[in-house]
Design a protein around this motif. Structure first.
Motif, short mmCIF file in Angstrom:
data_model
loop_
_atom_site.label_atom_id
_atom_site.label_comp_id
_atom_site.label_asym_id
_atom_site.label_seq_id
_atom_site.Cartn_x
_atom_site.Cartn_y
_atom_site.Cartn_z
N GLU A 286 7.28 11.19 10.11
CA GLU A 286 6.69 11.49 8.84
C GLU A 286 7.49 11.90 7.74
O GLU A 286 7.65 11.64 6.60
CB GLU A 286 5.73 12.65 9.02
N THR B 298 0.82 -1.06 -0.01
CA THR B 298 -0.02 0.00 -0.06
C THR B 298 0.92 1.30 -0.30
O THR B 298 0.29 2.50 -0.37
CB THR B 298 -0.85 -0.07 1.30
N HIS C 233 3.65 7.18 3.00
CA HIS C 233 2.78 7.60 3.34
C HIS C 233 2.35 7.44 4.93
O HIS C 233 2.70 6.14 5.37
CB HIS C 233 1.35 7.84 2.43
N VAL C 234 1.76 8.26 5.80
CA VAL C 234 1.40 8.23 7.17
C VAL C 234 -0.07 8.27 7.30
O VAL C 234 -0.78 9.20 6.95
CB VAL C 234 2.00 9.14 8.11
N LEU C 235 -0.55 7.02 7.96
CA LEU C 235 -1.90 7.01 8.30
C LEU C 235 -2.25 7.12 9.53
O LEU C 235 -1.39 6.21 10.35
CB LEU C 235 -2.60 5.80 7.85
N LEU C 236 -2.57 8.17 10.27
CA LEU C 236 -2.55 8.54 11.62
C LEU C 236 -3.83 7.55 12.33
O LEU C 236 -5.04 7.67 12.02
CB LEU C 236 -3.03 9.89 11.84
N ARG D 137 8.41 10.15 4.35
CA ARG D 137 8.21 10.80 3.12
C ARG D 137 9.35 10.78 2.23
O ARG D 137 9.29 10.47 0.80
CB ARG D 137 7.84 12.32 3.26
#
Lengths: 365, 365
Positions: free
Chosen positions: B104, B81, B113-116, B108
């Motif tokens: 983050e 993902t 990506h960062v899902l919080l 990057r």
DNA sequence: TTGAAAGCGTTACCAA
DNA sequence: TTGGTAACGCTTTCAA
């Protein structure tokens, strides 16, 4: 003890009713519930017409299997991702951390996820937003946290064709949540005027390098309004950068000036504390020799006994998310909306009446 | 002026070479470049063998079309993902905001990506982690920010079968990044001992409701080590909650005690500042009557002239992300790793030699 | 209300 | 090195 890596994909001989990747798929649920995959999909999402008994059966089967729909497959088929992109120039500063907290909390209530984009402040880091289309088809909507965007950046976001809500900045085509910065400035100024101050200085933002210019400008406008109404000359303005260090730097200049202003308004509490630090080092008494007002009501405003114009940042975050959820539910055409939350003057010990006896020990220390 | 919603899906008569949704697809690129979609996919990802001229042609075609691969489709097909889930109990507290920033930023750099996931601290909010499988198939890896997890929560994350890195806590199967909390406590204690203090108190965490118990416990262990080595009685311990208010509450109890300790170590700077506030209100001089040490080096430690054991939180975040990127690249089997970053004593004005003349004006104020 | 089947837009395997 | 094509696992339309 046991490293996760010890058990790779090599799951045990594939239990009954499991897709090939070891995780149950919608077909497994359909089979177990004795219905079609279409019905499973409908039942699980709670939409569409599915008879109560069927739904119960499907839910039970899904629960038994521990089934969770694949987000990728669902997005691919539906075009929706259930993800909201949040764009911020910083993550660790007070305002942004709290705003993010509010946004995340509210979105979670609706099952939406937050994908974080700390775009930074430099041109190169900002290119993140432009170069790659990081957001394309990855998010259903975007929240922009107090960040001025270049026209090209706006264009890129527009091109996403998803709803955008801004928080703390005003970008014309987009929904907006914020405070009345003009009123905030006015409030701070009126407070000082009411205490008898006439020579007041303002520590604002940097008009060139700032990431949210309008904020500082609007607060200054409010200050000017109040000054004008009171027949007091316009405050001198110093450049800050919203940080402690920036406030201290401005404070140095300010407190060396002759005549020294009797009061200072800083556009953020962090800058205000910076000014207070310089005052303390200069041996100035607060508020006898100098009054200081900030904006924010940062948690450390209290420990520094700082008078400030409080803004409800968490609530702003929630409001932005609220608005977004609503817009998302409405479907396509939603006219631009604006939500303005009130600020509140919090009077503490850093402001007081003008004292004309600069050297007298008015206050026991 | 123009509401985004004014121009819904109704794009102009579909330009040449655009998929049905108005966005170019891999087929459009393939057609324009005169190759197959397979080749486009390979060329664009930079992997596999693709001849230089072909690659150039594909890149050009993609650029011309403004093509960006659909993340959903790519994930569905590849199983990856490009997203990392970050789990935290808070977002707005100093430690977490900075750690998140570090994570983050580093991720990057590798296009991740960062899902919080702000899971909060209450049982109900925490159920987020359990009830729904929010993370399943949504992330390639997880970072846990200083958050004690219940066994069931650990099980849920394990079940994801993705690499997990913890920051600030130690959960056995997972990779870990952090500081040496025992050493941090020892450093603080040794500093006070070297100044002649013998009656020292410790404001730690709450052993029951705390979200990262081990941190406070470890720091205390270091304090005890140092105390023992110096032949000094074990410090009394008070319960804090890592916040300003918690520190203040502990400070109240502490400074009312008879005899009053001559020095306090707080497990966080925020609590230390809380103690300082109480001391100030009590009219105690710092450091003549009371020395205070914190841990963190929060930006407001300086403005409160607080001596502290600094920990590099941004760097910890970066290190965690670094580790994760590496593990992700290694592929499956990676034995558990641990990264420990050094802390550093920052001596400021809140600590000083023990003064036996409680009332004398040692320090001009 | 339910089912069948056609996508959704890639990636990755296998051949060529 | 390149192309054909079968997955990937859902949602949604259309019929029944």
């Amino acid at each position: 003890m046991v490293s996760r890596a010890d058990a790779p994909d090599a799951a045990p001989p594939v239990p009954v009713g499991r897709g090939r990747r070891g995780v149950p798929g919608i077909h497994d649920v359909a089979r177990l519930a004795g219905v079609s995959t279409a019905t499973v999909s409908r039942a699980l999402r709670g939409v569409d017409r599915v008879s109560a008994p069927t739904r119960t059966r499907v839910l039970q089967a899904a629960a038994d299997l521990g089934y969770v729909a694949s987000p990728s497959a669902a997005s691919l088929a539906s075009g929706r991702t259930g993800v909201v992109g949040v764009i911020a120039p910083f993550l660790s500063r007070w305002f942004f951390a709290h705003a993010l907290d509010g946004v995340e909390g509210r979105l979670r209530e609706d099952g939406l996820h937050v994908l974080l984009f700390n775009v930074g402040t430099t041109r190169s880091s900002r290119s993140v937003l432009l170069d790659q289309q990081l957001l394309r088809r990855r998010v259903d909507a975007v929240v922009v946290l107090s960040c001025d965007l270049e026209p090209e950046e706006v264009a890129v976001l527009q091109d996403l064709h998803v709803p955008v809500v801004t928080l703390g900045v005003d970008v014309t085509p987009w929904h907006r949540v914020g405070i009345d910065d003009v009123a905030a400035g006015r409030t701070a100024m009126q407070h000082l005027l009411s205490l008898g101050h006439r020579d007041i200085a303002y520590v604002g933002g940097d008009r060139v390098h700032d990431v949210h210019v309008a904020t500082a400008v609007d607060r200054r406008a409010g200050i000017l309004q109040a000054a004008e109404a009171a027949g007091v000359p316009a405050p001198r303005e110093l450049v800050g950068d919203w940080t402690l260090a920036g406030g201290a730097a401005a404070g140095e200049l300010l407190l060396d000036a002759v005549p020294r202003p009797t009061a200072v308004i800083a556009a953020s509490d962090e800058m205000a504390v910076g000014v207070l630090g310089v005052a303390r080092r200069r041996g100035l008494r607060v508020p006898e020799d100098l009054s200081v007002v900030g904006v924010d009501d940062h948690e450390f405003a209290g420990t520094h006994d700082l008078t400030t114009v409080a803004q409800p940042v968490d609530a702003l975050g929630r409001a932005a998310a609220d608005l977004l959820v609503d817009v998302l539910q409405q479907g396509v055409a939603v006219p631009r909306r604006t939500v303005v939350l009130p600020t509140r003057l919090v009077v503490r010990g850093s402001t007081g009446s003008l004292s004309r006896t600069p050297a007298s020990p008015v206050r026991a220390s």
